[in-house]
Design an enzyme around this catalytic site. Structure first.
Site, PDB file in Angstrom:
ATOM      1  N   ASN A 153      14.317 -23.905 -12.981  1.00 34.68           N
ATOM      2  CA  ASN A 153      13.385 -23.341 -11.998  1.00 34.68           C
ATOM      3  C   ASN A 153      12.999 -24.318 -10.889  1.00 34.68           C
ATOM      4  O   ASN A 153      12.692 -23.908  -9.777  1.00 34.68           O
ATOM      5  CB  ASN A 153      12.140 -22.769 -12.682  1.00 34.68           C
ATOM      6  CG  ASN A 153      11.414 -23.776 -13.543  1.00 34.68           C
ATOM      7  OD1 ASN A 153      12.020 -24.669 -14.136  1.00 34.68           O
ATOM      8  ND2 ASN A 153      10.106 -23.633 -13.639  1.00 34.68           N
ATOM      9  N   GLY A 228      11.324 -26.768 -20.556  1.00 32.62           N
ATOM     10  CA  GLY A 228      12.002 -25.496 -20.765  1.00 32.62           C
ATOM     11  C   GLY A 228      11.184 -24.582 -21.653  1.00 32.62           C
ATOM     12  O   GLY A 228       9.950 -24.651 -21.686  1.00 32.62           O
ATOM     13  N   SER A 229      11.868 -23.745 -22.403  1.00 28.80           N
ATOM     14  CA  SER A 229      11.187 -22.747 -23.228  1.00 28.80           C
ATOM     15  C   SER A 229      10.585 -23.387 -24.468  1.00 28.80           C
ATOM     16  O   SER A 229      11.083 -24.397 -24.981  1.00 28.80           O
ATOM     17  CB  SER A 229      12.167 -21.643 -23.647  1.00 28.80           C
ATOM     18  OG  SER A 229      13.045 -22.108 -24.649  1.00 28.80           O
ATOM     19  N   GLU A 248       7.457 -30.191 -22.045  1.00 27.87           N
ATOM     20  CA  GLU A 248       6.755 -29.409 -21.025  1.00 27.87           C
ATOM     21  C   GLU A 248       7.286 -27.989 -21.138  1.00 27.87           C
ATOM     22  O   GLU A 248       8.415 -27.704 -20.734  1.00 27.87           O
ATOM     23  CB  GLU A 248       7.002 -29.984 -19.632  1.00 27.87           C
ATOM     24  CG  GLU A 248       6.446 -31.375 -19.436  1.00 27.87           C
ATOM     25  CD  GLU A 248       4.933 -31.444 -19.517  1.00 27.87           C
ATOM     26  OE1 GLU A 248       4.278 -30.384 -19.375  1.00 27.87           O
ATOM     27  OE2 GLU A 248       4.400 -32.542 -19.737  1.00 27.87           O
ATOM     28  N   LEU A 249       6.465 -27.104 -21.696  1.00 30.16           N
ATOM     29  CA  LEU A 249       6.954 -25.781 -22.090  1.00 30.16           C
ATOM     30  C   LEU A 249       6.310 -24.681 -21.252  1.00 30.16           C
ATOM     31  O   LEU A 249       6.057 -24.857 -20.071  1.00 30.16           O
ATOM     32  CB  LEU A 249       6.716 -25.592 -23.591  1.00 30.16           C
ATOM     33  CG  LEU A 249       7.291 -26.727 -24.466  1.00 30.16           C
ATOM     34  CD1 LEU A 249       6.936 -26.515 -25.927  1.00 30.16           C
ATOM     35  CD2 LEU A 249       8.792 -26.859 -24.284  1.00 30.16           C
ATOM     36  N   CYS A 286       6.030 -22.245 -14.754  1.00 28.08           N
ATOM     37  CA  CYS A 286       5.180 -22.227 -15.949  1.00 28.08           C
ATOM     38  C   CYS A 286       3.713 -22.007 -15.613  1.00 28.08           C
ATOM     39  O   CYS A 286       2.934 -21.640 -16.489  1.00 28.08           O
ATOM     40  CB  CYS A 286       5.326 -23.533 -16.718  1.00 28.08           C
ATOM     41  SG  CYS A 286       6.998 -23.838 -17.320  1.00 28.08           S
ATOM     42  N   GLU A 380       5.183 -15.442 -22.187  1.00 28.32           N
ATOM     43  CA  GLU A 380       5.360 -15.857 -20.802  1.00 28.32           C
ATOM     44  C   GLU A 380       6.408 -14.968 -20.149  1.00 28.32           C
ATOM     45  O   GLU A 380       7.567 -14.958 -20.552  1.00 28.32           O
ATOM     46  CB  GLU A 380       5.806 -17.310 -20.733  1.00 28.32           C
ATOM     47  CG  GLU A 380       6.025 -17.813 -19.319  1.00 28.32           C
ATOM     48  CD  GLU A 380       6.535 -19.236 -19.279  1.00 28.32           C
ATOM     49  OE1 GLU A 380       6.114 -19.988 -18.383  1.00 28.32           O
ATOM     50  OE2 GLU A 380       7.351 -19.598 -20.150  1.00 28.32           O
TER      51      GLU A 380
END
Length: 480
Positions: A153, A228-229, A248-249, A286, A380
């Protein structure tokens, strides 16, 4: 003829024995091909990183800072070219791509500045009788080679948030870009290759996802930085319990509009910011606004303005300067968003605007009355969809924010300083943005979340701390 892009192995250009294609999300055209490193080449990059680690950690600060300054300068010089590339591989509108390049240049500038001023600390130890004549010097040293795994992203800026802090502290890094958006990272490799950084201190390897488990588990990579996820992130963490893993989700960020934010100008500002930042990057951030939680006293007026503002978002070709919302990263992503909206509607949600798909494009969408058992209520969405929720008090609003498995950032529209500090105290998130949407991020500030939004913090100085550990030197027999 389509270009096949080489990768970067231990600081030099290299090609493998296969390639994969990168397609434009908007029209499906072929943007480029990317060479895939062989297993032997990945091994070579790892060996080079391990071999150079002691020397790189000992590199004078000015060498690392000069290299980082060069990257920042070159990103600025090549800004339009790289922005066009980001749009081509990612599909984000060109105006947002330009902003991303500017942010990445700032990340490298911040890293250069931090590399120059990171001095450690000193402390006298004669505060107790047993410490008379003793003095301590505390410095930070790299934990080892970093494996940086970047998402699609923000294919340049989130790469920058891994590479720049690693270089700043003298930690070799193996960067694995997202398979759908590797081209920006490979251009960054071109710029890094112009510096005097030692061979092996960095590699950009577009390794296929199916080959990543072995790389994740490799003992020569003691530090993993993943964005990511949450599903993949926690799989990584669970598979390597003794490694240092930063995650970092995801998030389902809330914008809270409290009763005191009630003037016409206030509601106009809130609606504009909510509409913009539920749809920027196609909602693929996010900290995109996913939930709007509004006091009942302002709900109706706000809802009307939000819907109107969302309807003014310009969709279409992301190469057009006027476009606000482009496609999602691929058609499968758009189909998933479509399915989630259909699930919410089937369970009683109302579509106030949007709710349609055309290939990889999903129309900016506003929902109301989303039931608690809808997927959209808790997961999300990572698409241009927001839901409106009415509450009767600040207590209820803050409880709604916290009623989530995620906790990345929240925005609170209020002019009451007491409520601002209360929000900071009570909201279970990594960042509280007062007077704006939750989507604000300055690249030097600590950024990260709690709960399923991850562990650790990005933001240049904080990532530098994350990649290093304290080592104490105690001097004895001194006259202090």
């Amino acid at each position: 003829m389509t270009t096949t892009h080489d990768f970067w192995l231990a600081g030099r250009r290299a090609s493998g024995d296969g390639d994969f294609e990168v397609h434009h999300p908007f029209d499906g055209r072929l943007v480029g091909k990317v060479s895939i490193p062989t297993d032997a080449q990945v091994e070579e990059a790892l060996d080079a990183a391990v071999a150079v680690a002691p020397a790189f950690a000992a590199t004078p600060a000015h060498v690392r800072a000069t290299a980082l300054d060069h990257v920042s300068k070159r990103l600025t010089e090549r800004a339009e070219e790289i922005a066009q590339l980001i749009t081509a591989e990612n599909g984000k509108p060109i105006k947002w791509a330009r902003g991303e390049v500017g942010r990445a240049a700032s990340v490298f500038r911040w890293a250069a500045e931090e590399a120059r001023r990171t001095n450690g600390e000193t402390m006298r130890l004669d505060t107790d009788p047993g410490g008379v004549g003793r003095f301590a010097v505390v410095r930070r040293f790299p934990k080892g080679v970093v494996l940086g795994i970047a998402p699609f992203n923000f294919p340049l800026n989130l790469v920058a948030h891994k590479v720049a802090p690693a270089i700043a502290v003298g930690a070799p890094i193996i960067l694995k870009p997202a398979p759908s958006t590797p081209l920006s990272a490979l251009v960054l490799g071109e710029i890094l290759a112009e510096t005097d950084l030692p061979a092996g201190s960095w590699s950009v390897l577009p390794v296929p996802n199916e080959k990543m488990p072995a790389l994740v588990q490799d003992s020569r990579l003691p530090v993993i930085s993943f964005t990511g996820s949450d599903k993949v992130g926690y799989q990584i963490m669970d598979s390597v319990p003794r490694k240092h893993v930063t995650l970092e989700l995801g998030g389902n960020a809330a914008a809270v509009v409290l009763a005191d934010w009630s003037s016409e100008a206030d509601l106009e500002w809130a609606a504009t910011r909510i509409a913009t930042f539920s749809n920027y990057q196609g909602g693929q951030s996010c900290i995109s606004v996913q939930r709007v939680i509004a006091d009942a006293s302002v709900y109706d007026a706000l809802a009307e303005k939000v819907v109107a503002k969302v309807q003014t978002q310009v969709t279409g070709n992301p190469a057009d300067d006027a476009t606000d919302v482009g496609p999602l990263v691929d058609e499968n992503a758009a189909k998933r968003v479509e399915a989630w909206v259909e699930d919410a509607v089937a369970k009683g949600a109302k579509v106030l605007t949007g709710g349609t798909r055309d290939g990889a494009n999903y129309a900016p969408t506003v929902l109301a009355e989303v039931p608690d058992d809808a997927i959209l209520a808790t997961a999300e969405v990572f698409g241009p969809v927001l839901s409106l929720h009415k509450v009767d008090s600040t207590d209820e609003a803050f409880a709604a924010v916290n009623d989530s498995n995620f906790g990345l950032q929240a925005g609170v529209f209020t002019r009451d300083v007491q409520l601002a500090f209360r929000a900071h105290r009570e909201l279970e998130v990594g960042g509280v943005i007062i007077g704006d949407a939750p989507s604000y991020r300055a690249d030097q500030m600590p950024y990260g979340g709690v709960k399923d939004s991850g562990v650790g913090r990005e933001g240049v100085k904080y990532a530098m701390d994350d990649f290093t550990y304290e080592r104490v030197l105690v001097l004895t027999g001194l006259d202090l």
